[in-house]
Enzyme design. Structure first.
Site, short mmCIF file in Angstrom:
data_model
loop_
_atom_site.label_atom_id
_atom_site.label_comp_id
_atom_site.label_asym_id
_atom_site.label_seq_id
_atom_site.Cartn_x
_atom_site.Cartn_y
_atom_site.Cartn_z
N GLY A 95 9.81 1.71 6.77
CA GLY A 95 9.13 0.44 6.55
C GLY A 95 8.09 0.55 5.46
O GLY A 95 8.17 1.43 4.60
N ASP A 150 -0.78 14.69 11.52
CA ASP A 150 -0.61 14.47 10.08
C ASP A 150 -1.97 14.44 9.38
O ASP A 150 -2.23 13.59 8.53
CB ASP A 150 0.17 13.18 9.84
CG ASP A 150 0.83 13.17 8.46
OD1 ASP A 150 0.86 14.23 7.81
OD2 ASP A 150 1.30 12.10 8.03
N LEU A 168 0.82 -1.22 0.00
CA LEU A 168 0.00 0.00 0.00
C LEU A 168 0.85 1.27 0.00
O LEU A 168 0.42 2.32 -0.44
CB LEU A 168 -0.92 0.02 1.23
CG LEU A 168 -2.11 -0.93 1.25
CD1 LEU A 168 -2.81 -0.88 2.62
CD2 LEU A 168 -3.10 -0.60 0.16
N GLY A 187 7.92 3.83 3.03
CA GLY A 187 8.66 5.02 3.47
C GLY A 187 10.00 4.61 4.05
O GLY A 187 10.39 3.44 3.97
N GLY A 188 10.70 5.58 4.65
CA GLY A 188 12.05 5.33 5.16
C GLY A 188 12.10 4.33 6.30
O GLY A 188 13.14 3.73 6.56
N1 LIG Z 1 -6.28 1.32 8.05
C1 LIG Z 1 -6.13 1.54 6.73
N2 LIG Z 1 -7.09 1.16 5.90
C2 LIG Z 1 -6.96 1.36 4.56
N3 LIG Z 1 -5.90 1.93 3.99
C3 LIG Z 1 -4.90 2.34 4.79
C4 LIG Z 1 -4.96 2.17 6.20
N4 LIG Z 1 -3.83 2.66 6.73
C5 LIG Z 1 -3.09 3.10 5.71
N5 LIG Z 1 -3.71 2.92 4.53
C6 LIG Z 1 -3.24 3.26 3.18
O1 LIG Z 1 -1.96 2.71 3.04
C7 LIG Z 1 -1.11 3.59 2.34
C8 LIG Z 1 0.17 3.75 3.13
O2 LIG Z 1 -0.15 4.24 4.39
P1 LIG Z 1 0.92 4.76 5.43
O3 LIG Z 1 0.23 4.99 6.73
O4 LIG Z 1 2.11 3.89 5.42
O5 LIG Z 1 1.22 6.17 4.96
P2 LIG Z 1 2.13 6.73 3.80
O6 LIG Z 1 1.18 7.33 2.81
O7 LIG Z 1 3.10 5.71 3.32
O8 LIG Z 1 2.88 7.79 4.64
P3 LIG Z 1 2.47 9.26 5.04
O9 LIG Z 1 0.98 9.39 5.04
O10 LIG Z 1 3.03 9.40 6.41
O11 LIG Z 1 3.11 10.11 4.02
C9 LIG Z 1 -1.86 4.87 2.12
O12 LIG Z 1 -2.33 4.89 0.79
C10 LIG Z 1 -3.06 4.76 3.04
O13 LIG Z 1 -4.18 5.35 2.45
#
Ligand SMILES: Nc1ncnc2c1ncn2[C@@H]1O[C@H](COP(=O)(O)OP(=O)(O)OP(=O)(O)O)[C@@H](O)[C@H]1O
Length: 575
Positions: free
Chosen positions: A46, A163, A40, A43-44
């Site tokens: 994981g 955030d 999905l 990042g740095g």
């Molecule tokens: N509980 C969840 N249910 C559905 N999708 C999720 C959930 N948590 C995260 N995602 C999706 O997974 C992807 C990666 O999420 P993550 O939290 O790692 O953030 P990121 O986009 O990589 O980092 P950041 O938002 O900090 O820049 C995103 O597209 C987010 O929409």
């Protein structure tokens, strides 16, 4: 198809029934149950995966966040681990809220850490705007009315999200509710002295949120609750324009974003946004409820203002109405009642008694004064001394007795005040009396303003009264069974012991309405605003409260049953 958990695996997709990655040899089943099916994000520190929980019947989907720091310096790993643990702790603490993903598991395997949370199926608001284009002002106001209570909840749990942005808000497919994700930046302060310069940069960017959305104090590692309000303001700008923060110009003197010319919204909404986006914490809204109040008040300003001026309608002429504004205008000379609002209102009324300007101009003038006072109002944490009238009118009650009595303070004497016996105390100001026939015929002639009326004990069953303003009126024991009261303003009115069985009260504004012992069986209260309404002893059996603004405490005072539809749209039971 199993997907490899190793973020650097060049070929992560595997064939079904494979235990180890065919390319890098990594295990494909974590804790003997979690199998990734797609990446999905990465990042740095994981990666995030969509996964199946094979240990449960139906193999439900879940989201697995993996912590795998690329930097091997022990202090970096330790800090990253600490941050991750705190995210788990935060989700564990607040993830029981229906609009926050539930924390399902948390473990380490080898040198990696994993956090398993509920999968929220839907589009992020960023995706939604990309797909359908920007929101209208009404759409953004609706968005705020949904998200602000959630942020208020998070803050009440002493958590700052840090955030908030369109990519971290998902509109859940099955109920269209907004869900806030990514609590990865929900961190206490990282100790910068503990890391070297480059490590520090990485950790800092992990901990401070997203540039453009994070306000100055957060970038300086001093986030406060209102930092989330600022990020929400930037989110609104994105929703209105589809533009990222970097695409707005900025004032080189103050560093503030220049957004006003890029958006097309009313002046009042622009004012609310400006206060959310103030670079100075001191001048920004402090809490979500302050924003909510500023927004909620707006649609009702005109009708509230109507209730503050002398009558001109056919029914009104029968008896003269009060010339003083009612709220806060009591004997103790509160800041509001004796302040400029009181005198400005009185000025208009004097004009009204002799060759006055037309009524709608007066209404607009008063509404504008309320707006101005709101705009000039202090912050939530202020002393309250110089707060605008509207804030005082709509301020949350300070004690239980206020909630149950629907009173705003000792100085206020409104139609819903209760005496020691629990019976309404007669208001000291005269009300316009009229019969049921007059109400019905005046409504048919287009009259909608029935504020400050005495309408107790009337039979108005099945009457069509949509959009009426009953502000501060008395409808004690009135029969409104089956009446259509859609979109009415009932603020501060006395509806105690009223028969509202099967009445339609959808979207009614019932702030501080006294509904004590009212019969609301089968009533449609969907999306009604019941903040501070007194519901002690009210019968809500079979009522529909979907989307209504009402607290648990208020509900606990009322009678509900299995066929009451609760604000979350589900059937409930409470006695
Ligand atoms: N509980 C969840 N249910 C559905 N999708 C999720 C959930 N948590 C995260 N995602 C999706 O997974 C992807 C990666 O999420 P993550 O939290 O790692 O953030 P990121 O986009 O990589 O980092 P950041 O938002 O900090 O820049 C995103 O597209 C987010 O929409």
């Amino acid at each position: 198809m199993p997907y490899c958990f190793n973020p650097s695996c060049p070929n992560p997709e595997n064939l079904v029934n494979t235990e180890h990655c065919q390319t890098c040899g990594a295990k494909l089943l974590l804790r003997d149950r979690y199998q990734a099916i797609r990446g999905l994000g990465q990042g740095g520190f994981g990666a995030t995966f969509l996964a199946l929980n094979k240990g449960l019947p139906g193999e439900p989907q879940c989201v697995i966040k993996q912590l795998r720091p690329s930097n091997n310096a022990p202090n970096v790993i330790e800090m990253a681990r600490d941050l991750f643990k705190r995210e788990a702790k935060t989700l564990g603490k607040i993830g029981s809220h229906p609009e926050i993903p539930t924390l399902m598991d948390y473990f380490d395997e080898g040198s990696e850490f994993y956090l398993v949370q509920e999968f929220v199926n839907g589009l992020t608001l960023q995706q939604e705007v990309k797909q359908n284009g920007p929101f209208t002002e009404v759409g953004v106001r609706q968005f705020l009315s949904e998200i602000l209570p959630l942020i208020q909840y998070i803050h009440s749990q002493q958590v700052i999200h840090r955030d908030i942005k369109p990519a971290n808000i998902i509109r859940r497919n099955h109920d269209r509710k907004l869900v806030l994700i990514d609590f990865g930046a929900v961190k206490d302060q990282v100790n910068p002295a503990a890391a070297s310069a480059s490590e520090q940069t990485a950790l800092t960017s992990y901990a401070i949120g997203t540039p453009g959305y994070a306000p100055p104090e957060q970038m300086a590692m001093r986030p406060v609750y209102s930092s989330d309000i600022y990020a929400l303001g930037v989110t609104c700008l994105f929703l209105l324009t589809g533009k990222a923060p970097k695409d707005f110009g900025y004032d080189p003197r103050t560093g503030e974003m220049q957004w006003r010319k890029s958006i097309d919204v009313g002046d009042n909404f622009a004012e609310v946004l400006a206060k959310m986006l103030d670079a100075s914490v001191k001048h920004r809204y402090q809490m979500s409820n302050d924003v909510l109040r500023a927004l909620e008040m707006e649609p009702y300003l005109e009708s509230l203002a109507q209730g503050m001026i002398k009558p001109t309608t056919a029914t009104d002429k029968a008896t003269s109405k009060p010339t003083k504004p009612r709220w806060g205008g009591g004997t103790t000379g509160s800041s509001m009642g004796s302040g400029s609002m009181g005198s400005s209102s009185a000025r208009v009324d004097q004009g009204a008694s002799g060759g006055q300007p037309n009524r709608s101009a007066k209404v607009s003038e008063i509404a504008e004064r309320i707006r101005q006072r709101r705009a000039a109002g202090g912050t939530a944490k202020g002393s309250g001394q110089g707060r605008p009238d509207s804030t005082q009118v709509f301020a949350a009650p300070r004690s239980r007795s206020n909630t149950s009595g629907g009173q705003r303070g000792s100085s206020a004497k409104s139609g819903n005040d209760l005496g020691s016996s629990g019976q309404p105390v007669e208001n000291r100001l005269a009300r316009t009396r009229c019969t049921a026939e007059q109400v019905v015929s005046n409504y048919a002639k287009g009259v909608r303003d029935f504020a400050y009326h005495e309408l107790s004990n009337l039979d108005l069953s099945k009457a069509l009264l949509a959009d009426v303003n009953f502000h501060d009126s008395r409808l004690f024991k009135t029969n409104l069974q089956g009446a259509d009261l859609t979109n009415t303003t009932l603020s501060q009115a006395n509806f105690s012991q009223c028969i509202l069985r099967d009445a339609i009260l959808a979207r009614a504004f019932m702030n501080y309405t006294n509904l004590q012992n009212a019969d609301l069986r089968g009533a449609d209260l969907s999306y009604a605003h019941l903040s501070n309404a007194n519901l002690r002893g009210a019968n809500l059996s079979g009522a529909n409260l979907t989307g209504a603004k009402i607290s648990e405490e208020q509900l606990a005072l009322a009678k509900t049953s299995w066929n009451t539809t609760m604000p979350n749209g589900k059937a409930g039971w409470r006695q």
